[in-house]
Design an enzyme around this catalytic site. Structure first.
Site, PDB file in Angstrom:
ATOM      1  N   ASP A 107      -1.328  28.276 -39.667  1.00 54.27           N
ATOM      2  CA  ASP A 107      -0.067  28.935 -40.030  1.00 54.27           C
ATOM      3  C   ASP A 107       0.498  29.564 -38.762  1.00 54.27           C
ATOM      4  O   ASP A 107      -0.205  30.306 -38.060  1.00 54.27           O
ATOM      5  CB  ASP A 107      -0.321  30.010 -41.092  1.00 54.27           C
ATOM      6  CG  ASP A 107       0.969  30.661 -41.570  1.00 54.27           C
ATOM      7  OD1 ASP A 107       1.986  29.951 -41.657  1.00 54.27           O
ATOM      8  OD2 ASP A 107       0.959  31.870 -41.847  1.00 54.27           O
TER       9      ASP A 107
ATOM     10  N   ARG B 172      -4.842  27.485 -45.634  1.00 56.95           N
ATOM     11  CA  ARG B 172      -4.133  26.599 -44.701  1.00 56.95           C
ATOM     12  C   ARG B 172      -4.975  26.391 -43.445  1.00 56.95           C
ATOM     13  O   ARG B 172      -5.715  27.280 -43.021  1.00 56.95           O
ATOM     14  CB  ARG B 172      -2.776  27.192 -44.332  1.00 56.95           C
ATOM     15  CG  ARG B 172      -2.839  28.488 -43.568  1.00 56.95           C
ATOM     16  CD  ARG B 172      -1.687  29.399 -43.871  1.00 56.95           C
ATOM     17  NE  ARG B 172      -1.839  30.052 -45.158  1.00 56.95           N
ATOM     18  CZ  ARG B 172      -1.065  31.055 -45.590  1.00 56.95           C
ATOM     19  NH1 ARG B 172      -0.068  31.468 -44.846  1.00 56.95           N
ATOM     20  NH2 ARG B 172      -1.267  31.613 -46.751  1.00 56.95           N
TER      21      ARG B 172
ATOM     22  N   ARG C 138      -1.555  20.891 -41.949  1.00 52.69           N
ATOM     23  CA  ARG C 138      -1.057  21.934 -42.853  1.00 52.69           C
ATOM     24  C   ARG C 138      -0.326  21.301 -44.035  1.00 52.69           C
ATOM     25  O   ARG C 138       0.550  20.457 -43.862  1.00 52.69           O
ATOM     26  CB  ARG C 138      -0.101  22.857 -42.092  1.00 52.69           C
ATOM     27  CG  ARG C 138       0.754  23.795 -42.952  1.00 52.69           C
ATOM     28  CD  ARG C 138      -0.060  24.956 -43.491  1.00 52.69           C
ATOM     29  NE  ARG C 138       0.729  25.796 -44.371  1.00 52.69           N
ATOM     30  CZ  ARG C 138       1.447  26.864 -43.979  1.00 52.69           C
ATOM     31  NH1 ARG C 138       1.482  27.196 -42.702  1.00 52.69           N
ATOM     32  NH2 ARG C 138       2.112  27.586 -44.843  1.00 52.69           N
TER      33      ARG C 138
ATOM     34  N   ASP D 212       3.923  31.722 -37.461  1.00 50.71           N
ATOM     35  CA  ASP D 212       5.148  32.429 -37.852  1.00 50.71           C
ATOM     36  C   ASP D 212       5.857  32.976 -36.621  1.00 50.71           C
ATOM     37  O   ASP D 212       5.211  33.507 -35.704  1.00 50.71           O
ATOM     38  CB  ASP D 212       4.831  33.604 -38.788  1.00 50.71           C
ATOM     39  CG  ASP D 212       4.375  33.144 -40.158  1.00 50.71           C
ATOM     40  OD1 ASP D 212       4.943  32.168 -40.671  1.00 50.71           O
ATOM     41  OD2 ASP D 212       3.445  33.771 -40.709  1.00 50.71           O
TER      42      ASP D 212
END
Length: 289
Positions: A228, A225, A216, A230
């Site tokens: 990812d 990307r 990344r 989160d």
């Protein structure tokens, strides 16, 4: 040494039972000074363990409870196999080993007393007391470069390799259009539930390392990307720090988050607005119509 079994409470929502071990004496080699590491000294350990003893009590079966004798042996082994400068480190290691060894235990409080602390002044004892628990976090995964599904699988595998983290649920993966106005390929998105002993900052550090290992690069905001990850939710925590916002500030606006999240946690409530994930998804879909 004394063993107590009393009713306890971990928070307002969930009543648990408490098994306590008081005054466990262990001779070990911990301390800042060389003499402490070589000669050793006495430590006194007090432990409160939170679990449900209901089934064990009804069936009178130790296998359904926590064997406090085995806990004592585990604590002794932990403290004798390693040498630490600080009793803070001793407490952390003892708490982690107990939680890792007993999946039915939701929370543990460990106090390490050092009655022979070399401070050259009369004192009864010095101690450190910590409280550690299992946390449930929900993470969003996304990739729109290369073999997208392999990158999502890589994230799950790497999280499971971490000693303090276990992936407990995985949503279906869905293909979605890019978000944020940057022209790029479609994403493959999903959500996972993890059980972790990490703090939010530690979990963030872990997922950033996994993203880096997946190649990344943070070159364009909302850009393409390889991977990812989160943090969407962490227990019912509300956190607003410079580099960490929980709940994720954009999650209620993102169908590619709410749809897979509702697949594994449809009745989980958002800690700020109190709505379930399913309700948030329904609202978003109605607004888009």
């Amino acid at each position: 040494m004394r063993f107590d079994l009393v009713k306890g409470r971990t928070d307002r929502r969930c009543r648990m039972d408490r098994i306590s071990i008081k005054g466990l004496e262990i001779f070990a080699n911990h301390g800042v000074f060389k003499e402490e590491n070589v000669l050793g000294q006495k430590f006194v350990i007090n432990i409160d363990m939170y679990t449900s003893t209901r089934a064990a009590g009804i069936r009178d079966d130790l296998k359904l409870s926590i064997d406090y004798g085995a806990i004592c042996n585990l604590v002794e082994k932990t403290m004798k196999e390693h040498t630490y400068k600080l009793i803070e480190a001793v407490a952390e290691e003892v708490a982690a080993n107990i939680l890792l060894s007993y999946p039915t235990m939701s929370e543990v409080e460990v106090e390490v007393e050092k009655p022979w602390a070399p401070v050259l002044m009369p004192l009864q004892t010095v101690s450190v007391k910590i409280r550690r628990k299992r946390h449930i976090a929900y993470l969003g995964l996304g990739s729109n470069m290369g073999d997208r599904e392999s990158y999502l699988d890589f994230a799950i595998d790497e999280l499971n390799k971490d000693e303090y983290t276990k992936v407990t649920k995985v949503s279906d993966f869905i293909e979605t259009k890019p978000y944020g106005g940057v022209e790029q390929d479609d994403f493959l998105n999903g959500c996972i539930e993890v059980e972790t002993l990490h703090s939010p900052d530690e979990l963030l550090h872990l997922i950033n390392a996994i993203e880096k290992d997946a190649g990344r690069e943070r070159l364009i905001h909302w850009g393409p990307r390889t991977l990812d990850i989160d943090i969407l939710l962490y227990d019912d925590l509300i956190c607003d720090e410079e580099n960490l916002h929980i709940p994720h500030v954009e999650m209620c606006k993102r169908e590619f988050v709410l749809e897979p999240l509702s697949n594994i946690a449809g009745y989980k409530r958002h800690p700020l607005n109190g709505k379930t994930i399913r309700e948030l998804l329904d609202e978003l879909e109605r607004n888009e119509e």
